[in-house]
Design a protein around this motif. Structure first.
Motif, PDB file in Angstrom:
ATOM      1  N   VAL A  73       0.838  -1.202   0.000  1.00 34.34           N
ATOM      2  CA  VAL A  73       0.000   0.000   0.000  1.00 34.34           C
ATOM      3  C   VAL A  73       0.877   1.259   0.000  1.00 34.34           C
ATOM      4  O   VAL A  73       0.617   2.212  -0.722  1.00 34.34           O
ATOM      5  CB  VAL A  73      -0.950  -0.004   1.221  1.00 34.34           C
ATOM      6  CG1 VAL A  73      -1.682   1.313   1.361  1.00 34.34           C
ATOM      7  CG2 VAL A  73      -1.933  -1.152   1.108  1.00 34.34           C
ATOM      8  N   ASP A  74       1.932   1.253   0.794  1.00 33.22           N
ATOM      9  CA  ASP A  74       2.833   2.399   0.841  1.00 33.22           C
ATOM     10  C   ASP A  74       3.551   2.612  -0.491  1.00 33.22           C
ATOM     11  O   ASP A  74       3.877   3.741  -0.861  1.00 33.22           O
ATOM     12  CB  ASP A  74       3.865   2.236   1.956  1.00 33.22           C
ATOM     13  CG  ASP A  74       3.256   2.415   3.332  1.00 33.22           C
ATOM     14  OD1 ASP A  74       2.244   3.144   3.455  1.00 33.22           O
ATOM     15  OD2 ASP A  74       3.787   1.832   4.292  1.00 33.22           O
ATOM     16  N   LEU A  75       3.805   1.538  -1.206  1.00 28.40           N
ATOM     17  CA  LEU A  75       4.507   1.653  -2.488  1.00 28.40           C
ATOM     18  C   LEU A  75       3.619   2.207  -3.603  1.00 28.40           C
ATOM     19  O   LEU A  75       4.108   2.874  -4.506  1.00 28.40           O
ATOM     20  CB  LEU A  75       5.065   0.292  -2.907  1.00 28.40           C
ATOM     21  CG  LEU A  75       6.215  -0.238  -2.057  1.00 28.40           C
ATOM     22  CD1 LEU A  75       6.574  -1.647  -2.496  1.00 28.40           C
ATOM     23  CD2 LEU A  75       7.421   0.683  -2.160  1.00 28.40           C
ATOM     24  N   ILE A  76       2.308   1.916  -3.554  1.00 27.85           N
ATOM     25  CA  ILE A  76       1.445   2.349  -4.652  1.00 27.85           C
ATOM     26  C   ILE A  76       0.686   3.639  -4.371  1.00 27.85           C
ATOM     27  O   ILE A  76       0.169   4.263  -5.290  1.00 27.85           O
ATOM     28  CB  ILE A  76       0.446   1.234  -5.053  1.00 27.85           C
ATOM     29  CG1 ILE A  76      -0.474   0.878  -3.889  1.00 27.85           C
ATOM     30  CG2 ILE A  76       1.169   0.023  -5.569  1.00 27.85           C
ATOM     31  CD1 ILE A  76      -1.583  -0.091  -4.258  1.00 27.85           C
ATOM     32  N   ARG A  77       0.629   4.046  -3.125  1.00 26.73           N
ATOM     33  CA  ARG A  77      -0.116   5.263  -2.784  1.00 26.73           C
ATOM     34  C   ARG A  77       0.678   6.491  -3.243  1.00 26.73           C
ATOM     35  O   ARG A  77       1.888   6.558  -3.048  1.00 26.73           O
ATOM     36  CB  ARG A  77      -0.392   5.249  -1.292  1.00 26.73           C
ATOM     37  CG  ARG A  77      -0.215   6.537  -0.583  1.00 26.73           C
ATOM     38  CD  ARG A  77      -0.581   6.473   0.853  1.00 26.73           C
ATOM     39  NE  ARG A  77       0.452   5.786   1.611  1.00 26.73           N
ATOM     40  CZ  ARG A  77       0.409   5.599   2.900  1.00 26.73           C
ATOM     41  NH1 ARG A  77      -0.617   6.002   3.593  1.00 26.73           N
ATOM     42  NH2 ARG A  77       1.379   5.001   3.526  1.00 26.73           N
ATOM     43  N   PRO A  78      -0.002   7.450  -3.843  1.00 21.98           N
ATOM     44  CA  PRO A  78       0.729   8.651  -4.283  1.00 21.98           C
ATOM     45  C   PRO A  78       1.167   9.474  -3.069  1.00 21.98           C
ATOM     46  O   PRO A  78       0.409   9.687  -2.134  1.00 21.98           O
ATOM     47  CB  PRO A  78      -0.288   9.410  -5.126  1.00 21.98           C
ATOM     48  CG  PRO A  78      -1.619   8.905  -4.698  1.00 21.98           C
ATOM     49  CD  PRO A  78      -1.416   7.503  -4.190  1.00 21.98           C
ATOM     50  N   MET A  79       2.392   9.893  -3.108  1.00 17.76           N
ATOM     51  CA  MET A  79       2.949  10.696  -2.025  1.00 17.76           C
ATOM     52  C   MET A  79       2.838  12.177  -2.397  1.00 17.76           C
ATOM     53  O   MET A  79       2.962  12.543  -3.562  1.00 17.76           O
ATOM     54  CB  MET A  79       4.426  10.351  -1.815  1.00 17.76           C
ATOM     55  CG  MET A  79       4.675   8.897  -1.451  1.00 17.76           C
ATOM     56  SD  MET A  79       3.927   8.410   0.102  1.00 17.76           S
ATOM     57  CE  MET A  79       4.899   9.363   1.232  1.00 17.76           C
ATOM     58  N   PRO A  80       2.599  13.042  -1.412  1.00 13.71           N
ATOM     59  CA  PRO A  80       2.574  14.474  -1.713  1.00 13.71           C
ATOM     60  C   PRO A  80       3.963  14.908  -2.170  1.00 13.71           C
ATOM     61  O   PRO A  80       4.972  14.519  -1.577  1.00 13.71           O
ATOM     62  CB  PRO A  80       2.192  15.125  -0.387  1.00 13.71           C
ATOM     63  CG  PRO A  80       2.475  14.099   0.658  1.00 13.71           C
ATOM     64  CD  PRO A  80       2.388  12.761  -0.010  1.00 13.71           C
ATOM     65  N   ALA A  81       3.998  15.663  -3.232  1.00 16.30           N
ATOM     66  CA  ALA A  81       5.278  16.093  -3.794  1.00 16.30           C
ATOM     67  C   ALA A  81       5.472  17.588  -3.609  1.00 16.30           C
ATOM     68  O   ALA A  81       4.514  18.357  -3.648  1.00 16.30           O
ATOM     69  CB  ALA A  81       5.335  15.745  -5.278  1.00 16.30           C
TER      70      ALA A  81
END
Length: 79
Positions: free
Chosen positions: A16-24
């Motif tokens: 889940v952490d790998l596919i969730r978009p992170m705020p940039a």
């Protein structure tokens, strides 16, 4: 040539952490922060009589240690 192996234990990352978009951060914001940090560093080198130096890469290890001991925390370069 000498070789140094470094081992670091880290926690596993979930799928889940790998596919969730992170705020940039915006590139312009990063560039502004980097520019401020470089200005602060340049002024520190100038105050130490090293006017032609702009980065740690241009200093000897001994000079970096001397400057590090002379400096205090610089919160103005935080994001």
């Amino acid at each position: 040539m000498d070789r140094i192996d470094i081992r670091i234990d880290v926690l596993a990352v979930s799928a889940v952490d790998l596919i969730r978009p992170m705020p940039a951060e915006r590139s312009a914001d990063v560039a502004r922060r980097v520019g401020r940090a470089r200005d602060i560093q340049r002024s520190g080198f100038e105050a130490a009589g090293l006017g032609g130096v702009g980065t740690n890469a241009r200093c000897s290890t001994a000079m970096i240690e001397k400057l590090r001991r002379a400096r205090t925390c610089r919160p103005e370069i935080a994001p």
